[in-house]
Design an enzyme around this catalytic site. Structure first.
Site, PDB file in Angstrom:
ATOM      1  CG  PHE B 122      -2.286   0.474   0.974  1.00  0.00           C
ATOM      2  CD1 PHE B 122      -3.303  -0.418   0.682  1.00  0.00           C
ATOM      3  CD2 PHE B 122      -2.591   1.828   0.991  1.00  0.00           C
ATOM      4  CE1 PHE B 122      -4.590   0.015   0.416  1.00  0.00           C
ATOM      5  CE2 PHE B 122      -3.870   2.272   0.725  1.00  0.00           C
ATOM      6  CZ  PHE B 122      -4.884   1.367   0.441  1.00  0.00           C
ATOM      7  CD  GLN B 243      -4.896  11.386   3.132  1.00  0.00           C
ATOM      8  OE1 GLN B 243      -5.708  10.548   3.523  1.00  0.00           O
ATOM      9  NE2 GLN B 243      -3.604  11.187   3.216  1.00  0.00           N
ATOM     10  CG  HIS B 245      -8.997  10.883  -4.242  1.00  0.00           C
ATOM     11  ND1 HIS B 245      -9.202  11.030  -5.589  1.00  0.00           N
ATOM     12  CD2 HIS B 245      -8.480   9.642  -4.079  1.00  0.00           C
ATOM     13  CE1 HIS B 245      -8.829   9.924  -6.204  1.00  0.00           C
ATOM     14  NE2 HIS B 245      -8.386   9.069  -5.322  1.00  0.00           N
ATOM     15  CG  LEU B 255     -12.995   8.901  -3.791  1.00  0.00           C
ATOM     16  CD1 LEU B 255     -12.057   7.889  -3.158  1.00  0.00           C
ATOM     17  CD2 LEU B 255     -12.206  10.090  -4.304  1.00  0.00           C
ATOM     18  CD  GLU B 258      -4.915   8.089  -7.041  1.00  0.00           C
ATOM     19  OE1 GLU B 258      -5.212   7.057  -6.419  1.00  0.00           O
ATOM     20  OE2 GLU B 258      -4.520   9.116  -6.491  1.00  0.00           O
ATOM     21  NE  ARG B 289      -4.542   9.363  -3.838  1.00  0.00           N
ATOM     22  CZ  ARG B 289      -5.196   8.664  -2.924  1.00  0.00           C
ATOM     23  NH1 ARG B 289      -5.338   9.147  -1.702  1.00  0.00           N
ATOM     24  NH2 ARG B 289      -5.702   7.496  -3.205  1.00  0.00           N
ATOM     25  CG  HIS B 356     -10.365  10.493   1.434  1.00  0.00           C
ATOM     26  ND1 HIS B 356     -11.505   9.814   1.085  1.00  0.00           N
ATOM     27  CD2 HIS B 356      -9.436   9.552   1.731  1.00  0.00           C
ATOM     28  CE1 HIS B 356     -11.282   8.504   1.169  1.00  0.00           C
ATOM     29  NE2 HIS B 356     -10.045   8.324   1.574  1.00  0.00           N
ATOM     30  NE  ARG B 397      -6.292   8.498   6.705  1.00  0.00           N
ATOM     31  CZ  ARG B 397      -6.587   7.571   5.799  1.00  0.00           C
ATOM     32  NH1 ARG B 397      -6.120   6.351   5.923  1.00  0.00           N
ATOM     33  NH2 ARG B 397      -7.343   7.862   4.756  1.00  0.00           N
TER      34      ARG B 397
END
Lengths: 84, 594
Positions: B122, B243, B245, B255, B258, B289, B356, B397
């Protein structure tokens, strides 16, 4: 419970859900489509609205089959909702 | 209504919120023998934790070598060194334990061929202090949050936790010494206002992403815990860090992954220009991002946005073969049709950077105890999950650390309650004489307001202001204007009017009360962001650019510190970042680059 209370409770359960997508879809459906439904379809919608999002979403995106024909009619209407 | 007319229910502990952190805390309390009440606006398994799909990180090392210290390094770096290193060490060391516990609670994790918990890589999670990606994320397909909630809920049923579903907490109860004695809450089904008198109160109310016009957060995320804490005189920490997106459907916030740009999607402005070629000549639309988000906002701010308000850009896949779209991106096509009213085979999708996750919150230590500005725990008060700021996420985060946060600090806050009650640090104190006065006055004002402001219009004005003035890319003048605007909106919030005055299932009243919480979060965010004159993590300012002296615009000499916003006078103070971990050496400041 009177009609106002019944609709407000349903509104809360349609617009305070786990996923944004479902808040938007069910909220829009409740305002625009729900008032046009017959009693059987309205009952079917209430059952759908009581489902958890990850049970309901597969019905809407077609990856799972509906259990009966009335439910399928309502899901087809939900699938046609366009959020403004 | 006088205080004496409010029913009082007595519990050892009350938890507000039944998402991942609330449910995890409740297990500790109920299994520890405490009489525990959990209040939630919705049925527990409908909490927003469901939306977390990616996984929960833990250095189990099931697929390759891993270590909690490497996880800690990644988290400190991800936080842009604003995270507290004691809390981060604690979380990363506890991760394997809480994940295995969750497995024992019945969580259906994906498995390896040998039957171990399967782990996948991740973003931002690396081995050997940033050397190469490591498989650390444990998942249950793409339903990790959902499966986690079910496992935790079932365990609570077994432990006889008492749930109060479709209840909204309105305010904290504090006595003159500052000790927290429970909450005042509203039962939606009856309209009854009740005091929950408790020795310990845990807030697990989640985030407040609905302060933004474009947000991936469900409607439920109205920052109720933050609003209640702020009104009770608790400072909010690091609220400028949110945060974003880059590609949410404009207006709806849903959303767009990507993967769309990965398949060849192109971002275009109102001149139909592929503008990313100017900002990132090599990576173009596949730049990181933050780079893509900033470019989008710059285009919009310079008048090259699309639509009647010129407030979004377009994500174009019309040049792709329709068969490819149907095969590779079927879900995205459906989302675009339903939420943007556009079939992306025929026309581009309107998109905008979308809020987000909230990194800041109610200040706590790693034990989940809420702490005052001087670091001393507030007696009787605890917080965990997105509402809390431990601070493990600092300025940014890492993916999969949010579910870990819920488990670790849900558990540690529960353990702290048990310990504090056992050692006599907290006990049932008498409720102050006028404990409900301010809450009842607020409800009375709402019930009797005439000629006031409309709740939906005021909320929309708040959200548009936050999006425009305090979004993913921030500008000095815009921030200052935003502060002035939010002060005006605050006046409108204080005068909201509802037409429906009934008691039972009055959703208009509940939405007005949610707005009372949103305004506190919005104000804290704008005031904190305007004051922080650097760029760090998710807080990026145009006037704090990347220079040799301050790489990435980060100014450690002046701004390596936590913000504390106090509602009273909307004042700011600061406290140092904890750089001393519990058992290992400090991870020293350096430039964050990937």
């Amino acid at each position: 419970m009177d009609e106002r209370e019944r609709i407000n409770r349903l509104r809360w359960r349609c617009t305070r859900r786990a996923m944004l997508e479902m808040d938007l879809l069910l909220g829009e459906f409740l305002e625009r489509i729900f008032p046009t439904l017959g009693p059987a379809q309205a009952d079917a919608f209430i059952i759908l609205a009581d489902m958890e999002d990850l049970e309901l979403w597969p019905l809407i995106n077609g990856s799972r089959e509906c259990t009966d024909s009335v439910q399928a009619e309502v899901v087809a209407l939900l699938r046609d909702v366009r959020v403004k | 209504m006088s205080n004496s007319s409010i029913p009082v229910r007595k519990f050892d502990a009350v938890i507000v919120g039944a998402g991942g952190s609330g449910l995890r805390a409740a297990i500790q309390l109920s299994e520890g023998g405490l009489k525990t009440a959990v209040l939630s606006k919705v049925f527990p398994t409908r909490s927003h934790t469901v939306a977390a799909q990616g996984g929960v990180s833990a250095s189990l090392g099931n697929s390759e070598e891993d270590h909690w210290h490497w996880h800690m390094y990644d988290t400190v770096k991800g936080s842009d060194w604003l995270g507290d290193q004691d809390a981060i060490e604690y979380m990363c060391r506890m991760a394997p334990e809480v994940v295995v516990e969750l497995e024992h609670f019945g969580m259906p994790f994906d498995r390896t061929d040998e039957g171990k918990i399967y782990q996948r890589p991740f973003g931002g999670h690396m081995s050997n202090f940033g050397e190469k990606p490591v498989r650390r994320a444990c998942a249950a397909a793409d339903r990790t949050g959902h499966a986690m909630l079910h496992a935790l809920y079932q365990r609570n049923v077994r432990a006889n936790t008492q749930f109060f579903v479709e209840w909204m907490a309105l305010d904290l109860i504090r006595d003159e010494s500052g000790q927290v004695l429970g909450v005042i809450a509203l039962e939606m089904e009856t309209g009854e206002v009740v005091a929950f008198h408790a020795k310990a109160t845990i807030f697990a109310t989640g985030g407040a992403g609905r302060i933004y016009y474009s947000s991936t957060n469900a409607f439920i995320n109205t920052g109720d815990g933050l609003g209640m804490a702020a009104r009770a005189g608790i400072a909010l920490e690091d609220m400028e860090f949110w945060q974003f997106h880059p590609t949410g459907v404009a207006g709806a916030g849903v959303l767009i992954t990507e993967g769309v740009r990965g398949e060849g999607g192109i971002l275009r402005n109102s001149d139909n220009e592929r503008f990313m070629e100017r900002y990132a000549p090599n990576a173009k639309d596949l730049a990181s991002r933050d780079v893509v988000s900033r470019a989008m906002v710059t285009e919009i701010n310079e008048g090259r946005g699309c639509g009647p308000n010129k407030d979004f850009v377009l994500l174009d896949i019309t040049h792709l073969d329709p068969a490819t779209i149907m095969k590779r991106l079927p879900g995205i096509r459906e989302i675009s049709i339903q939420f943007a009213g556009i079939d992306p085979i025929q026309a581009p999708i309107p998109v905008v950077p979308t809020c987000h996750y909230q990194m800041g919150g109610i200040p706590t230590n790693y034990k989940g105890q809420v702490v005052a500005a001087d670091g001393v725990p507030v007696k009787g008060f605890y917080a965990a999950g997105e509402v809390a700021c431990a601070s493990v996420h600092g300025a940014n985060r890492l993916g999969t650390n949010s579910l870990l946060d819920l488990l670790v600090f849900g558990k540690s806050s529960g353990d702290s309650v048990i310990e504090d009650l056992a050692t006599g640090k907290v006990a049932h104190q008498d409720l102050p004489e006028n404990f409900a006065e301010r809450t009842l006055a607020r409800l009375h004002r709402l019930n009797t307001q005439t000629g006031g402001s409309d709740v939906n219009e005021t909320r929309l004005e708040l959200q548009r202001t936050m999006q425009k003035h305090c979004g993913v890319f921030r500008f000095k003048d815009m921030l200052a204007e935003g502060v002035a605007k939010i002060v005006e909106i605050e006046k409108a919030v204080a005068r909201t009017e509802i037409k429906d005055k009934s008691q039972v299932w009055n959703t208009a009243r509940v939405e007005a009360l949610e707005l009372d919480n949103l305004i506190e979060v919005a104000k804290a965010t704008l005031v904190s962001a305007e004051a922080r004159k650097e760029s760090r993590g998710a807080h990026v300012r145009d006037d704090a650019p990347d220079t040799a002296e301050n790489p990435n615009g980060r100014d450690d000499a002046n701004w390596h510190k936590h913000t504390l916003w106090q509602r009273e006078g909307s004042s700011l103070s600061y406290k140092p970042v904890t750089m001393t971990p519990l058992t290992v050496e400090t991870i020293a400041l350096k430039t964050r680059s990937y």
